[in-house]
Write a protein that holds these residues in place. Structure first.
Motif, PDB file in Angstrom:
ATOM      1  N   ASN A   1      40.814  30.240 -27.822  1.00  0.00           N
ATOM      2  CA  ASN A   1      40.259  31.571 -27.627  1.00  0.00           C
ATOM      3  C   ASN A   1      38.765  31.507 -27.319  1.00  0.00           C
ATOM      4  O   ASN A   1      38.251  32.280 -26.498  1.00  0.00           O
ATOM      5  CB  ASN A   1      40.500  32.423 -28.876  1.00  0.00           C
ATOM      6  CG  ASN A   1      39.993  33.841 -28.727  1.00  0.00           C
ATOM      7  OD1 ASN A   1      39.124  34.274 -29.469  1.00  0.00           O
ATOM      8  ND2 ASN A   1      40.527  34.575 -27.763  1.00  0.00           N
ATOM      9  N   ALA A   2      38.053  30.571 -27.952  1.00  0.00           N
ATOM     10  CA  ALA A   2      36.630  30.416 -27.686  1.00  0.00           C
ATOM     11  C   ALA A   2      36.399  29.994 -26.239  1.00  0.00           C
ATOM     12  O   ALA A   2      35.463  30.464 -25.584  1.00  0.00           O
ATOM     13  CB  ALA A   2      36.029  29.382 -28.637  1.00  0.00           C
ATOM     14  N   ILE A   3      37.255  29.104 -25.719  1.00  0.00           N
ATOM     15  CA  ILE A   3      37.139  28.669 -24.334  1.00  0.00           C
ATOM     16  C   ILE A   3      37.351  29.845 -23.391  1.00  0.00           C
ATOM     17  O   ILE A   3      36.616  30.031 -22.412  1.00  0.00           O
ATOM     18  CB  ILE A   3      38.141  27.539 -24.038  1.00  0.00           C
ATOM     19  CG1 ILE A   3      37.800  26.294 -24.860  1.00  0.00           C
ATOM     20  CG2 ILE A   3      38.164  27.209 -22.549  1.00  0.00           C
ATOM     21  CD1 ILE A   3      38.833  25.191 -24.762  1.00  0.00           C
ATOM     22  N   SER A   4      38.352  30.683 -23.690  1.00  0.00           N
ATOM     23  CA  SER A   4      38.626  31.847 -22.846  1.00  0.00           C
ATOM     24  C   SER A   4      37.457  32.822 -22.861  1.00  0.00           C
ATOM     25  O   SER A   4      37.049  33.333 -21.813  1.00  0.00           O
ATOM     26  CB  SER A   4      39.902  32.549 -23.327  1.00  0.00           C
ATOM     27  OG  SER A   4      41.025  31.709 -23.209  1.00  0.00           O
ATOM     28  N   LEU A   5      36.924  33.079 -24.033  1.00  0.00           N
ATOM     29  CA  LEU A   5      35.793  34.005 -24.144  1.00  0.00           C
ATOM     30  C   LEU A   5      34.556  33.443 -23.449  1.00  0.00           C
ATOM     31  O   LEU A   5      33.766  34.195 -22.861  1.00  0.00           O
ATOM     32  CB  LEU A   5      35.494  34.289 -25.614  1.00  0.00           C
ATOM     33  CG  LEU A   5      36.518  35.162 -26.340  1.00  0.00           C
ATOM     34  CD1 LEU A   5      36.211  35.217 -27.834  1.00  0.00           C
ATOM     35  CD2 LEU A   5      36.534  36.571 -25.761  1.00  0.00           C
ATOM     36  N   ASN A   6      34.389  32.133 -23.519  1.00  0.00           N
ATOM     37  CA  ASN A   6      33.257  31.508 -22.828  1.00  0.00           C
ATOM     38  C   ASN A   6      33.382  31.679 -21.317  1.00  0.00           C
ATOM     39  O   ASN A   6      32.404  31.963 -20.617  1.00  0.00           O
ATOM     40  CB  ASN A   6      33.199  30.021 -23.188  1.00  0.00           C
ATOM     41  CG  ASN A   6      31.868  29.397 -22.845  1.00  0.00           C
ATOM     42  OD1 ASN A   6      30.821  29.983 -23.055  1.00  0.00           O
ATOM     43  ND2 ASN A   6      31.905  28.180 -22.317  1.00  0.00           N
ATOM     44  N   SER A   7      34.596  31.547 -20.794  1.00  0.00           N
ATOM     45  CA  SER A   7      34.826  31.743 -19.376  1.00  0.00           C
ATOM     46  C   SER A   7      34.596  33.200 -18.979  1.00  0.00           C
ATOM     47  O   SER A   7      33.972  33.484 -17.940  1.00  0.00           O
ATOM     48  CB  SER A   7      36.256  31.320 -19.017  1.00  0.00           C
ATOM     49  OG  SER A   7      36.525  31.540 -17.655  1.00  0.00           O
ATOM     50  N   ILE A   8      35.078  34.125 -19.802  1.00  0.00           N
ATOM     51  CA  ILE A   8      34.878  35.553 -19.533  1.00  0.00           C
ATOM     52  C   ILE A   8      33.395  35.882 -19.511  1.00  0.00           C
ATOM     53  O   ILE A   8      32.921  36.676 -18.685  1.00  0.00           O
ATOM     54  CB  ILE A   8      35.608  36.396 -20.590  1.00  0.00           C
ATOM     55  CG1 ILE A   8      37.116  36.267 -20.423  1.00  0.00           C
ATOM     56  CG2 ILE A   8      35.191  37.866 -20.500  1.00  0.00           C
ATOM     57  CD1 ILE A   8      37.912  36.907 -21.540  1.00  0.00           C
ATOM     58  N   LEU A   9      32.642  35.265 -20.404  1.00  0.00           N
ATOM     59  CA  LEU A   9      31.198  35.511 -20.491  1.00  0.00           C
ATOM     60  C   LEU A   9      30.524  35.241 -19.152  1.00  0.00           C
ATOM     61  O   LEU A   9      29.777  36.078 -18.635  1.00  0.00           O
ATOM     62  CB  LEU A   9      30.612  34.622 -21.586  1.00  0.00           C
ATOM     63  CG  LEU A   9      29.124  34.692 -21.917  1.00  0.00           C
ATOM     64  CD1 LEU A   9      28.905  34.143 -23.326  1.00  0.00           C
ATOM     65  CD2 LEU A   9      28.262  33.889 -20.957  1.00  0.00           C
ATOM     66  N   PHE A  10      30.779  34.082 -18.577  1.00  0.00           N
ATOM     67  CA  PHE A  10      30.097  33.706 -17.341  1.00  0.00           C
ATOM     68  C   PHE A  10      30.613  34.494 -16.145  1.00  0.00           C
ATOM     69  O   PHE A  10      29.854  34.793 -15.222  1.00  0.00           O
ATOM     70  CB  PHE A  10      30.218  32.200 -17.110  1.00  0.00           C
ATOM     71  CG  PHE A  10      29.442  31.399 -18.120  1.00  0.00           C
ATOM     72  CD1 PHE A  10      28.068  31.319 -18.034  1.00  0.00           C
ATOM     73  CD2 PHE A  10      30.080  30.767 -19.163  1.00  0.00           C
ATOM     74  CE1 PHE A  10      27.343  30.599 -18.970  1.00  0.00           C
ATOM     75  CE2 PHE A  10      29.357  30.046 -20.107  1.00  0.00           C
ATOM     76  CZ  PHE A  10      27.987  29.964 -20.008  1.00  0.00           C
ATOM     77  N   GLN A  11      31.898  34.853 -16.157  1.00  0.00           N
ATOM     78  CA  GLN A  11      32.407  35.687 -15.080  1.00  0.00           C
ATOM     79  C   GLN A  11      31.782  37.076 -15.131  1.00  0.00           C
ATOM     80  O   GLN A  11      31.382  37.633 -14.099  1.00  0.00           O
ATOM     81  CB  GLN A  11      33.940  35.788 -15.179  1.00  0.00           C
ATOM     82  CG  GLN A  11      34.678  34.491 -14.955  1.00  0.00           C
ATOM     83  CD  GLN A  11      34.498  33.936 -13.561  1.00  0.00           C
ATOM     84  OE1 GLN A  11      34.285  34.684 -12.614  1.00  0.00           O
ATOM     85  NE2 GLN A  11      34.575  32.623 -13.407  1.00  0.00           N
ATOM     86  N   ALA A  12      31.692  37.641 -16.341  1.00  0.00           N
ATOM     87  CA  ALA A  12      31.101  38.976 -16.489  1.00  0.00           C
ATOM     88  C   ALA A  12      29.627  38.962 -16.093  1.00  0.00           C
ATOM     89  O   ALA A  12      29.147  39.869 -15.397  1.00  0.00           O
ATOM     90  CB  ALA A  12      31.262  39.455 -17.932  1.00  0.00           C
ATOM     91  N   ALA A  13      28.895  37.936 -16.525  1.00  0.00           N
ATOM     92  CA  ALA A  13      27.475  37.850 -16.184  1.00  0.00           C
ATOM     93  C   ALA A  13      27.285  37.678 -14.683  1.00  0.00           C
ATOM     94  O   ALA A  13      26.356  38.245 -14.090  1.00  0.00           O
ATOM     95  CB  ALA A  13      26.834  36.686 -16.929  1.00  0.00           C
TER      96      ALA A  13
END
Length: 214
Positions: free
Chosen positions: A140-152
């Motif tokens: 889940n941390a990996i997924s959230l990390n990916s979402i972070l950079f996509q959103a930014a």
């Protein structure tokens, strides 16, 4: 789907990185716009290509040592130093722009510096993220990390473009500098057990790779 955010350390770093990365994406848009304003119309294409060149050279050189630094030194200390420097660079860009003293050479030099420093920040941050959650929360941390950079990557240029159109590039640089203050505060607030390095080293390679801070 937000299990990793229940862990205080991960939540702090995730939120701080989201703000800071969004600010960095805003700054990149502002920097390209400013470069286009500093040169005659017939030189715009070459000048914009020069931004990529001055970023690429220090990134290529520093990448040879960035991973070693992240592995050998305390990752929090590396992040504190790199993000403090990046914040100062954005503040300098804001001051130069507000004072009307920004030049193409100066903007190129500061862009090269951000690329060099960001190259050291990236592996330290990616290696630190997996140490902040237990193994079962790592996917889940990996997924959230990916979402972070996509959103930014999407929201940063969007917000930056609106601010450039309404207030100019100097404000964008200033907001980016402020965003680094939030990230530095988040990193300083982390509470990681001392023996984290041995346990995390085997896991750090699985964290989703993120773009180098430029």
């Amino acid at each position: 789907s937000l299990a990793a955010l229940q862990h205080r350390n991960f939540r702090l770093l995730w939120l701080g990185t989201l703000l800071s990365m969004g600010g960095s994406m805003m700054r990149q848009a502002a920097l390209l716009w400013q470069v286009s304003l500093l040169v005659p119309a017939e030189q715009k294409a070459l000048a914009l290509g020069g931004v990529g060149l001055v970023r690429f050279v220090p990134l290529l050189i520093c990448s040879l040592f960035a991973g070693v630094v992240a592995d050998a030194l305390d990752r929090r200390r590396v992040m504190l130093v790199t993000n403090s420097v990046l914040g100062v660079v954005s503040a300098l860009l804001a001051l130069l722009t507000w004072s009307g003293q920004a030049t193409l050479g100066g903007v190129y030099a500061l862009a090269a510096l951000t690329a060099a420093v960001g190259t050291f920040d990236n592996p330290a941050r990616n290696a630190l993220f997996p140490t902040l959650v237990p193994r079962e929360a790592l996917p889940n941390a990996i997924s959230l990390n990916s979402i972070l950079f996509q959103a930014a990557s999407v929201l940063g240029p969007l917000i930056g473009g609106v601010l450039i159109a309404t207030h100019g590039v100097a404000l964008v640089y200033a907001l980016d500098a402020v965003s680094f203050l939030f990230l530095v505060a988040s990193v300083r607030a982390l509470k990681i057990p001392a023996p984290e390095a041995t346990a995390s080293r085997a896991r750090c390679s699985v964290i989703t790779s993120s773009p180098a801070r430029e």
